[in-house]
Design a protein around this motif. Sequence first.
Motif, PDB file in Angstrom:
ATOM      1  N   ILE A  82     -11.606  56.727  57.714  1.00 39.95           N
ATOM      2  CA  ILE A  82     -10.901  57.909  58.206  1.00 39.95           C
ATOM      3  C   ILE A  82     -11.356  59.082  57.352  1.00 39.95           C
ATOM      4  O   ILE A  82     -11.354  58.994  56.122  1.00 39.95           O
ATOM      5  N   THR A  83     -11.773  60.145  58.003  1.00 40.37           N
ATOM      6  CA  THR A  83     -12.260  61.305  57.257  1.00 40.37           C
ATOM      7  C   THR A  83     -11.372  62.520  57.527  1.00 40.37           C
ATOM      8  O   THR A  83     -10.638  62.558  58.518  1.00 40.37           O
ATOM      9  N   ASN A  84     -11.470  63.481  56.612  1.00 41.42           N
ATOM     10  CA  ASN A  84     -10.813  64.788  56.782  1.00 41.42           C
ATOM     11  C   ASN A  84      -9.304  64.665  56.988  1.00 41.42           C
ATOM     12  O   ASN A  84      -8.721  65.342  57.828  1.00 41.42           O
ATOM     13  N   ALA A  85      -8.672  63.798  56.221  1.00 37.44           N
ATOM     14  CA  ALA A  85      -7.217  63.635  56.303  1.00 37.44           C
ATOM     15  C   ALA A  85      -6.529  64.479  55.238  1.00 37.44           C
ATOM     16  O   ALA A  85      -7.096  64.750  54.174  1.00 37.44           O
ATOM     17  N   THR A  86      -5.302  64.884  55.559  1.00 37.13           N
ATOM     18  CA  THR A  86      -4.421  65.493  54.561  1.00 37.13           C
ATOM     19  C   THR A  86      -3.410  64.434  54.149  1.00 37.13           C
ATOM     20  O   THR A  86      -2.881  63.713  55.003  1.00 37.13           O
ATOM     21  N   LEU A  87      -3.146  64.332  52.860  1.00 30.70           N
ATOM     22  CA  LEU A  87      -2.203  63.324  52.373  1.00 30.70           C
ATOM     23  C   LEU A  87      -0.847  63.974  52.069  1.00 30.70           C
ATOM     24  O   LEU A  87      -0.753  65.197  51.879  1.00 30.70           O
TER      25      LEU A  87
ATOM     26  N   ARG B 109      -3.230  66.793  49.061  1.00 34.48           N
ATOM     27  CA  ARG B 109      -4.692  66.731  49.009  1.00 34.48           C
ATOM     28  C   ARG B 109      -5.266  66.830  50.422  1.00 34.48           C
ATOM     29  O   ARG B 109      -4.721  66.227  51.349  1.00 34.48           O
ATOM     30  N   THR B 110      -6.360  67.572  50.563  1.00 32.42           N
ATOM     31  CA  THR B 110      -6.981  67.757  51.887  1.00 32.42           C
ATOM     32  C   THR B 110      -8.425  67.282  51.846  1.00 32.42           C
ATOM     33  O   THR B 110      -8.999  67.094  50.774  1.00 32.42           O
ATOM     34  N   GLY B 111      -9.002  67.102  53.057  1.00 34.67           N
ATOM     35  CA  GLY B 111     -10.400  66.676  53.167  1.00 34.67           C
ATOM     36  C   GLY B 111     -10.632  65.286  52.602  1.00 34.67           C
ATOM     37  O   GLY B 111     -11.697  64.969  52.084  1.00 34.67           O
ATOM     38  N   ILE B 112      -9.643  64.442  52.719  1.00 40.16           N
ATOM     39  CA  ILE B 112      -9.693  63.120  52.089  1.00 40.16           C
ATOM     40  C   ILE B 112     -10.246  62.067  53.059  1.00 40.16           C
ATOM     41  O   ILE B 112      -9.880  62.035  54.235  1.00 40.16           O
TER      42      ILE B 112
ATOM     43  N   GLY C 200      -7.935  67.173  59.702  1.00 44.82           N
ATOM     44  CA  GLY C 200      -7.029  67.902  58.802  1.00 44.82           C
ATOM     45  C   GLY C 200      -5.566  67.515  58.956  1.00 44.82           C
ATOM     46  O   GLY C 200      -4.700  68.091  58.292  1.00 44.82           O
ATOM     47  N   LEU C 201      -5.285  66.551  59.805  1.00 42.46           N
ATOM     48  CA  LEU C 201      -3.878  66.170  60.015  1.00 42.46           C
ATOM     49  C   LEU C 201      -3.397  65.190  58.934  1.00 42.46           C
ATOM     50  O   LEU C 201      -4.175  64.662  58.150  1.00 42.46           O
TER      51      LEU C 201
END
Length: 428
Positions: free
Chosen positions: A6-11, A15-18, A46-47
């Motif tokens: 999974i790319t470009n996740a926000t936690l 933290r963003t872009g994770i 980004g979600l």
Amino acid sequence: MLDLLITNATLPDGRTGISVAVQDGCIAEVTPGLDAPAHEKLDAQGLLLSPHFVDPHFHMDATLSYGLPRVNQSGTLLEGIALWGELKPLLTADALIERALAYCDWAVAKGLLAVRSHVDTSDPSLLAVDALLEVRRKVAPYLDLQLVAFPQNGVLRSPGGVENLERALDKGVDVVGGIPHFERTMADGAASVKLLCEIAADRGKLVDMHCDESDDPLSRHIETLAFETQRLALHGRVTGSHCTSMHSMDNYYVSKLLPLIAESGVSVVSNPLINITLQGRHDTYPKRRGMTRVPELMAAGVNVAFGHDCVMDPWYGMGSGDMLEVAHMGLHVAQMTSQEGIRQCFEAVTTNAARVMQLENYGLEAGCDASFVLLQARDPVEAIRLRAARLKVFRKGRLLAETPAATASLHLPGRGDSTSWMVPKHAG
Ligand code: FE2
């Protein structure tokens, strides 16, 4: 080759872009911007990717029985208990299992993958216990169901109460429950807490008691529960549920009580939807909210989680297994409307609730189970505000449920066509 990336996740921590790499059902790596070969890739755009929701307080033996055999007219806890008593002789194992499984389907769709359910042990046939043990076995591949032996009619007040509870534990029920405020006297209530904690200590079990679910400021069984936890060295293994009497207690007494709870390591589970519904029913005006002192308990260092408690049963005719709805009500009733307060309410239905259930490998770190939810929101505050759609629900790397994004197509005179999902433009 990874199983899932999974790319470009926000936690939830911001933290963003994770990127989250998954191998063999576990999280292998959580790091910004990672790209690597994987059998399946998912751009989170980004979600928010959150650990799955956890409900630390539920009654699965009663769920989806609303209206059977009739509806609670007064709306009180006591009429609910009486109504449940009318329903119990009519219960069949098959119908109970069918309703519980239907609820578990709802739960999974809402990203709720762990539930602690109380199960009534008052009936000597233990029909509900056997049925929910069967449900626990059936749902094990997709949902962690933890069962609490709950003597609804009072372990001392009802004939055979102790024996029935012990038989339920013998059958494999996980946690020792109780209902001290429903025993005949305050003294009996305290005696039940002592007895049940001793049973748990002897058997190496966790404890989770309905504790002081009333508006009576003198209902102080949480004090006894904290004391017995310390006396029997049960630190970290005990939960007091509801604790609504604390809402009405004298402030001076509470200032002594909170440090005692914190010191004992007792967790508190509040059930906002049910507390705001059932408590204060004997009041005229002003009507008490009846929910326990959530922010004060948190500030004192107590682990506080939110439970759903009821969905469409003798006590409550609403609900859909949505822990974001629970958090939403919790923050309103507790007036936890600061950004920090809202985030704490999100934790109350995720990490804090997982701590109550002592879930292993829970979280979004390397080594944890790859059990998480992609939400149609960009942070926990937005998730609660929108009761955000659960776009994807994964358990141990396997996709269990998908829900389409909630988007309205607008056709406005003079404005043309557009789409909206209730996110302000400045939010990104
Ligand atoms: Fe309950």
